[in-house]
Design an enzyme around this catalytic site. Structure first.
Site, PDB file in Angstrom:
ATOM      1  N   LYS A 254       0.837  -1.214   0.000  1.00  0.00           N
ATOM      2  CA  LYS A 254       0.000   0.000   0.000  1.00  0.00           C
ATOM      3  C   LYS A 254       0.863   1.252   0.000  1.00  0.00           C
ATOM      4  O   LYS A 254       0.505   2.245  -0.624  1.00  0.00           O
ATOM      5  CB  LYS A 254      -0.948   0.002   1.199  1.00  0.00           C
ATOM      6  CG  LYS A 254      -2.058  -1.018   1.042  1.00  0.00           C
ATOM      7  CD  LYS A 254      -3.345  -0.620   1.705  1.00  0.00           C
ATOM      8  CE  LYS A 254      -4.445  -1.572   1.245  1.00  0.00           C
ATOM      9  NZ  LYS A 254      -5.708  -1.393   1.915  1.00  0.00           N
TER      10      LYS A 254
ATOM     11  N   LYS B 107      -5.000 -10.325  -6.271  1.00  0.00           N
ATOM     12  CA  LYS B 107      -6.228 -10.625  -5.522  1.00  0.00           C
ATOM     13  C   LYS B 107      -7.294  -9.577  -5.830  1.00  0.00           C
ATOM     14  O   LYS B 107      -6.963  -8.408  -6.084  1.00  0.00           O
ATOM     15  CB  LYS B 107      -5.941 -10.716  -4.027  1.00  0.00           C
ATOM     16  CG  LYS B 107      -6.053  -9.421  -3.289  1.00  0.00           C
ATOM     17  CD  LYS B 107      -6.174  -9.574  -1.782  1.00  0.00           C
ATOM     18  CE  LYS B 107      -6.264  -8.170  -1.188  1.00  0.00           C
ATOM     19  NZ  LYS B 107      -7.386  -7.903  -0.360  1.00  0.00           N
TER      20      LYS B 107
ATOM     21  N   LYS C 168     -10.842  -4.013  -3.358  1.00  0.00           N
ATOM     22  CA  LYS C 168     -11.776  -2.881  -3.466  1.00  0.00           C
ATOM     23  C   LYS C 168     -11.126  -1.673  -4.112  1.00  0.00           C
ATOM     24  O   LYS C 168     -11.772  -0.884  -4.770  1.00  0.00           O
ATOM     25  CB  LYS C 168     -12.249  -2.462  -2.074  1.00  0.00           C
ATOM     26  CG  LYS C 168     -13.082  -3.483  -1.352  1.00  0.00           C
ATOM     27  CD  LYS C 168     -13.799  -2.795  -0.211  1.00  0.00           C
ATOM     28  CE  LYS C 168     -13.760  -3.607   1.051  1.00  0.00           C
ATOM     29  NZ  LYS C 168     -12.689  -3.218   1.965  1.00  0.00           N
TER      30      LYS C 168
END
Ligand code: AQP
Length: 329
Positions: free
Chosen positions: A112, A193, A196
């Protein structure tokens, strides 16, 4: 007394079938075996900037989706994390026993932080807050998807470290993962994966996508150069479609092989799309009913907060006492 189960989802973006198959579906299945607490982790969401009005509406949407997916609010608590101040309070105390190196090694932090120009300290502390969420309720079981395995490992390490410094305090939580659906991959790129925050309209199927959108997305899913399903040589895109079908249908591996071997990809996609649309239909219907009843959701969130707050307060009282912090007598 039943042992406790705790898990959460961030109210960010559109909750997708990966979140459902990796976490929520399992919650619904096991909720009555435990004292169950399911959390909308809004304090986790703000580790990256969220537009305030959007965040507020996503919190309500997610709470409604938990219930629409089958969480029974009469039995299970549906809690908004920021409504229980003790999550943040315990997180601070656990931060103080967590070595920095443990946090810097977390793969989710690394992934991230690469996408951000500047990183807030909260992003690094994310797994400590997650440990606090779990340990606050002395949860024995934490049902999550595969991507959270490393955070759960860290939670146990933090609990062990606290126990060894200050005496036996926390129960060691166990991770619970579904056998199929623990890592649903992106439809557009089956090497990543389903997420969102990923860009691209063909990446994920949201729980509230209408049937025609579900069909369109699945028909466009990446497969491979084979013409039909071959269980020995299939690529990750086909494997992903099959495991989505299997996780929704709960078919056995033998049933899957017998039905899908040799099926052309066009037909496979039609059947997967149908399975997903039919499975999400009742959830979408219940969601409509829940959100059209004024005050219903708010009442559940208030009652749930009242139910779990004494548990959280008791843990924080004990932790403060163990650490030698001041408590008003
Ligand atoms: N692709 C997935 N397959 C199976 N399980 C998944 N989960 C997430 N993605 C998949 C599980 O869903 C629960 C809640 O997820 P979250 O919102 O707390 O965390 P997340 O992993 O950050 O979800 P996203 O969708 O990937 O969001 P972003 O894009 O923000 O990173 C967890 O139990 C998780 O394991």
């Amino acid at each position: 007394m039943k042992s406790r189960v705790f898990s959460g989802v961030q109210p960010t973006g559109n909750i997708h079938i990966g979140n459902y198959l990796g976490a929520l579906k399992n919650w619904v299945k096991i909720q009555y075996d435990y004292e169950s607490i399911f959390c909308i982790v809004d304090l986790h969401a703000i580790t990256l900037y969220q537009e305030p009005a959007e965040l507020r509406s996503k919190i309500a949407e997610l709470a409604a989706l938990f219930i629409a997916a089958g969480i029974d609010p009469k039995h299970s608590s549906v809690v908004v994390q920021s409504s229980i101040a003790e999550h943040a309070e315990l997180a601070w105390m656990l931060t103080c026993v967590t070595p920095l190196g443990w946090l810097e090694r977390m793969t989710q932090f690394k992934a991230k932080s690469e996408t951000q120009e500047s990183i807030g300290d909260g992003l690094l502390q994310y797994p400590v807050l997650m440990a606090a969420d779990i340990l606050l309720y002395n949860a024995a079981i934490v049902p999550v998807g595969d991507d959270q395995a490393q955070h759960l490992e860290l939670c146990r390490d933090i609990a062990l470290r606290f126990n060894s410094l200050y005496g036996e305090t926390f129960v060691m939580p166990k991770t619970s993962m579904p056998t199929v659906g623990a890592r649903v991959m992106g439809l557009d790129d089956p090497t990543k994966k389903m997420s969102k925050s990923a860009q691209g309209s063909g990446h994920s199927v949201a729980l509230l996508d209408p049937p025609d959108v579900i069909r369109k997305k699945i028909m466009r899913a990446t497969t491979d150069s084979n013409p039909a399903v071959d269980f020995e040589t299939m690529g990750s895109g086909v494997e992903n479609l099959l495991s989505i079908f299997q996780a929704f249908s709960e078919w056995t591996p033998d049933q899957m092989r017998a039905h899908f071997s040799g099926m052309r990809y066009g037909d496979l996609k039609k059947q997967v799309a149908e399975m997903v649309a039919v499975s999400l239909g009742p959830i979408q219907q219940r969601y409509k009913e829940i959100t059209s009843e004024p005050g219903y959701l708010n009442g559940i969130l208030r009652e749930s907060a009242e139910r779990v707050r004494p548990m959280a307060q008791e843990t924080v009282r004990m932790v403060k006492q163990r650490m030698g912090l001041y408590t008003i007598s």
